[in-house]
Design an enzyme around this catalytic site. Structure first.
Site, PDB file in Angstrom:
ATOM      1  N   ALA A 138      20.527  80.711   4.822  1.00  0.00           N
ATOM      2  CA  ALA A 138      19.748  79.573   3.995  1.00  0.00           C
ATOM      3  C   ALA A 138      19.549  78.159   4.656  1.00  0.00           C
ATOM      4  O   ALA A 138      18.834  77.502   4.276  1.00  0.00           O
ATOM      5  CB  ALA A 138      20.227  79.512   2.570  1.00  0.00           C
ATOM      6  N   SER A 196      24.447  76.294   6.251  1.00  0.00           N
ATOM      7  CA  SER A 196      25.618  76.482   7.089  1.00  0.00           C
ATOM      8  C   SER A 196      26.766  77.405   6.755  1.00  0.00           C
ATOM      9  O   SER A 196      27.967  77.051   6.663  1.00  0.00           O
ATOM     10  CB  SER A 196      26.273  75.026   7.367  1.00  0.00           C
ATOM     11  OG  SER A 196      25.222  74.364   8.139  1.00  0.00           O
ATOM     12  N   GLU A 247      17.059  66.202  12.189  1.00  0.00           N
ATOM     13  CA  GLU A 247      17.064  67.763  12.393  1.00  0.00           C
ATOM     14  C   GLU A 247      16.889  67.971  13.910  1.00  0.00           C
ATOM     15  O   GLU A 247      15.758  67.323  14.264  1.00  0.00           O
ATOM     16  CB  GLU A 247      16.077  68.297  11.305  1.00  0.00           C
ATOM     17  CG  GLU A 247      16.603  69.802  10.698  1.00  0.00           C
ATOM     18  CD  GLU A 247      17.673  69.384   9.717  1.00  0.00           C
ATOM     19  OE1 GLU A 247      18.609  69.624  10.051  1.00  0.00           O
ATOM     20  OE2 GLU A 247      17.397  68.836   8.741  1.00  0.00           O
ATOM     21  N   HIS A 248      17.759  68.932  14.469  1.00  0.00           N
ATOM     22  CA  HIS A 248      17.530  69.275  15.872  1.00  0.00           C
ATOM     23  C   HIS A 248      17.996  67.858  16.708  1.00  0.00           C
ATOM     24  O   HIS A 248      17.379  68.033  17.784  1.00  0.00           O
ATOM     25  CB  HIS A 248      16.213  69.836  16.061  1.00  0.00           C
ATOM     26  CG  HIS A 248      16.067  71.296  15.396  1.00  0.00           C
ATOM     27  ND1 HIS A 248      16.327  72.238  16.382  1.00  0.00           N
ATOM     28  CD2 HIS A 248      15.906  71.897  14.165  1.00  0.00           C
ATOM     29  CE1 HIS A 248      16.216  73.623  15.572  1.00  0.00           C
ATOM     30  NE2 HIS A 248      15.969  73.128  14.460  1.00  0.00           N
ATOM     31  N   GLU A 281      30.124  80.082  18.013  1.00  0.00           N
ATOM     32  CA  GLU A 281      28.574  80.305  17.797  1.00  0.00           C
ATOM     33  C   GLU A 281      27.984  80.185  18.877  1.00  0.00           C
ATOM     34  O   GLU A 281      27.078  80.975  19.350  1.00  0.00           O
ATOM     35  CB  GLU A 281      28.131  79.252  16.782  1.00  0.00           C
ATOM     36  CG  GLU A 281      26.571  79.637  16.049  1.00  0.00           C
ATOM     37  CD  GLU A 281      26.898  79.250  14.643  1.00  0.00           C
ATOM     38  OE1 GLU A 281      27.970  79.094  14.125  1.00  0.00           O
ATOM     39  OE2 GLU A 281      25.641  79.054  14.278  1.00  0.00           O
ATOM     40  N   TYR A 312      15.398  78.828  17.855  1.00  0.00           N
ATOM     41  CA  TYR A 312      16.294  77.737  18.107  1.00  0.00           C
ATOM     42  C   TYR A 312      16.635  77.638  19.485  1.00  0.00           C
ATOM     43  O   TYR A 312      16.542  76.362  19.903  1.00  0.00           O
ATOM     44  CB  TYR A 312      17.623  78.140  17.222  1.00  0.00           C
ATOM     45  CG  TYR A 312      18.580  77.089  17.103  1.00  0.00           C
ATOM     46  CD1 TYR A 312      18.577  76.210  16.114  1.00  0.00           C
ATOM     47  CD2 TYR A 312      19.251  76.466  18.119  1.00  0.00           C
ATOM     48  CE1 TYR A 312      19.490  74.837  15.925  1.00  0.00           C
ATOM     49  CE2 TYR A 312      20.125  75.558  18.075  1.00  0.00           C
ATOM     50  CZ  TYR A 312      20.162  74.891  16.838  1.00  0.00           C
ATOM     51  OH  TYR A 312      21.054  73.702  16.947  1.00  0.00           O
ATOM     52  N   ASP A 348      27.092  71.082  11.918  1.00  0.00           N
ATOM     53  CA  ASP A 348      27.511  71.828  10.916  1.00  0.00           C
ATOM     54  C   ASP A 348      29.029  71.963  10.569  1.00  0.00           C
ATOM     55  O   ASP A 348      29.663  71.768   9.748  1.00  0.00           O
ATOM     56  CB  ASP A 348      26.905  73.495  11.061  1.00  0.00           C
ATOM     57  CG  ASP A 348      25.228  73.264  10.863  1.00  0.00           C
ATOM     58  OD1 ASP A 348      24.772  72.183  10.794  1.00  0.00           O
ATOM     59  OD2 ASP A 348      24.854  74.255  11.494  1.00  0.00           O
TER      60      ASP A 348
END
Ligand code: GLA
Length: 400
Positions: free
Chosen positions: A136, A139, A46-47, A173, A235, A185
Site C-alpha cells: 500500500a 512500508s 518522494e523519491h 531489500e 522503481y 522507510d
C-alpha cells in the site's frame, strides 16, 4: 483488509503472540524477545531519499510484531499469524523464495545482511503478525525487516547502533530482494518519534523531529485499492534515470555527486541540455527536495494552507514529471479535496498504493462518506481509509 469500502480507526486487534508461539513451538526456545516496528506515511519528499536528499515521514500506528526464541541449531522457523502458516529457512543456505513462501524473503534478507556484516546469528523460532496494509506504500516491508532484525540480533546477544540497524535492514531489500530503495522507510520505522514527523537528511542521516501539531487536523491515509504489483522494476528504472541525470548534469556542474546537490535555480540554467524524460525526472527530484524544506517550515508554523499547496505541487510533479502516479490516484486526490481534505497527495513509492491527507476533524465524516461513495463510482476500485497517529519507532524487549 476488508472486501467493502471501510474506515479503520486505531491499530486493530493484535493476536496473543505468546500463546501462538507456545502453540506452534510447544514452548521451546529460550529468552523470548518481542519487537514491534511501525509502518510509515511520508508527508512529502518522494523519491528524494536515494538521491541523497530530504524526506518528511511519520511512523504511524500500524505495526508488525515479531516474537521469537533462540534455537540450538541454524534454522529459523517462522509462523505468520496473518497467513496462518509456517515456513522455515537455514541461516547457512539463504535463497530467494517464490510463490507461497515469498514472505520469507525479507526475514532472510535481514539475516543475510547481518551475516555479511560479520555478525553471528543463532537459529530462532519466530511468530509474526502485522496490520500495516500490504503493498500500500505504508512500508510493511520496512516494518517486517526492522522487527525481524531486532529480534534476530537480540537473540544473538547483539545490540547495534540504531542507524546501523537501519542500514542493514535496507540492505535486506536492496541486495537480497533486489529493489533499490532508499533509506527513508527503515529509518522512520526504527527512529520515528510519537507526535512528530522526521525531517531526515538522507545523505548524513541527521534528522530533526518536527511536531505534527496541527490542532483539529487528522492524518488520513486512503488506500486506492490499486496494488503496487510490479512497482519494483519501475522503481529501479526511476533510480537508473536519476543516475543518468547526474552523469549528464556533471558535464555542466562537475561538483555534484547526487541530484541533492543541484539547486532549482542552477537546474533552470542547464536543464535544456538534458533529454526530455531525464529532464523531467531530475526536475521532480530537485523541486521535491526544495518542497520538503518548505513543508517542514510550514509544519513548524502550523500553516495548513501552505502544506496543501505543497502537497498539490508534489502530486502534480509525481504525475507529470516523475510519472509514478496512476489515474486512480489522481482521481482519489481530486475526490478527497472535493470532500474536505485540505492537503492530499500520493505517498510512498507510487504506481498505486495510498494517498496522505490532512483533514479537519469537523469534515472527517463528510470526507470518509464522500471518498467511499465517489471514488468507487469513478474508478470501480474499493478504498480503505485509515485515520493514523504518529507513534514512536520500533522497540524490542525480553519477555521471558
Ligand atoms: C519506497 C522506498 C523509499 C522511497 C519511497 C519513495 O517507499 O522504499 O526508499 O524511495 O519509495 O519516496
Amino acid at each position: 483488509m476488508t472486501d467493502g469500502p471501510s474506515v479503520e480507526d486505531g491499530a486493530g486487534q493484535a493476536p496473543d503472540l505468546a500463546a501462538l508461539y507456545h502453540r506452534e513451538f510447544q514452548g521451546s526456545g529460550e529468552g523470548l524477545m518481542a519487537a514491534r516496528a511501525p509502518g510509515r506515511v511520508n508527508l512529502i519528499g518522494e523519491h528524494t531519499d536515494y538521491n541523497e536528499g530530504f524526506v518528511l515521514p511519520v511512523a504511524v500506528d500500524r505495526e508488525v510484531r515479531v516474537l521469537g526464541g533462540r534455537r540450538p541449531d541454524r534454522r529459523v522457523e517462522m509462523y505468520s499469524a496473518n497467513f496462518e502458516r509456517g515456513a522455515s529457512f537455514d541461516l547457512d543456505a539463504l535463497a530467494l523464495r517464490k510463490g507461497d513462501d515469498a514472505w520469507l524473503n525479507l526475514p532472510q534478507g535481514v539475516a543475510d545482511a547481518l551475516q555479511r556484516a560479520g555478525h553471528h546469528l543463532t537459529g530462532a523460532n519466530l511468530v509474526m503478525w502485522g496490520n500495516v496494509p500490504l503493498g500500500a506504500g505504508m512500508s510493511s516491508s520496512a516494518a517486517v525487516e526492522i522487527a525481524c532484525l531486532l529480534v534476530l540480533t537480540r537473540l544473538a546477544g547483539l545490540e547495534l547502533d540504531p542507524r546501523d540497524e537501519v542500514r542493514l535492514a535496507r540492505h535486506a531489500e536492496n541486495d537480497f530482494v533486489g529493489v533499490q530503495t532508499g533509506i527513508m522507510d527503515q529509518f522512520a520505522s526504527r527512529l520515528g518519534v510519537a507526535g512528530h514527523a522526521l525531517l531526515l537528511d538522507c545523505r548524513s542521516l541527521a534528522y530533526a523531529p518536527i511536531p505534527l501539531d496541527l490542532p483539529g487536523i487528522a492524518l488520513g491515509v486512503v488506500h486506492s485499492g490499486v496494488p503496487r504489483g510490479l512497482a519494483g522494476s519501475k522503481y529501479n528504472a526511476r533510480r537508473a534515470e536519476c543516475a543518468a541525470g547526474v552523469r549528464l548534469l556533471q558535464e555542466s556542474l562537475p561538483a555534484i555527486r547526487a541530484l541533492r546537490d543541484v539547486q532549482p535555480a542552477e537546474f533552470a540554467l542547464v536543464e535544456e541540455r538534458l533529454p526530455e524524460t531525464i529532464r523531467r525526472r531530475c526536475r521532480h527530484v530537485i523541486m521535491e527536495d526544495a518542497r520538503v524544506g518548505e513543508a517542514a517550515e510550514a509544519l513548524r508554523g502550523g500553516d495548513v494552507a501552505r502544506l496543501g499547496d505543497l502537497f498539490a505541487r508534489s502530486q502534480a510533479s509525481m504525475r507529470d514529471d516523475y510519472a509514478i502516479s496512476v489515474p486512480e490516484i489522481d482521481t482519489l486526490v481530486a475526490v478527497a479535496l472535493a470532500h474536505g481534505s485540505v492537503a492530499s497527495r500520493m505517498t510512498g513509492g507510487g504506481f498505486g498504493g495510498c494517498t496522505v491527507n490532512l483533514v479537519p476533524d469537523e469534515r472527517w465524516d463528510a470526507f470518509t462518506r464522500g471518498v467511499m461513495t465517489d471514488y468507487p463510482r469513478l474508478t470501480g476500485r474499493t478504498p480503505t481509509i485509515y485515520r493514523c497517529r504518529a507513534v514512536d519507532g520500533a522497540s524490542v524487549e525480553q519477555i521471558a
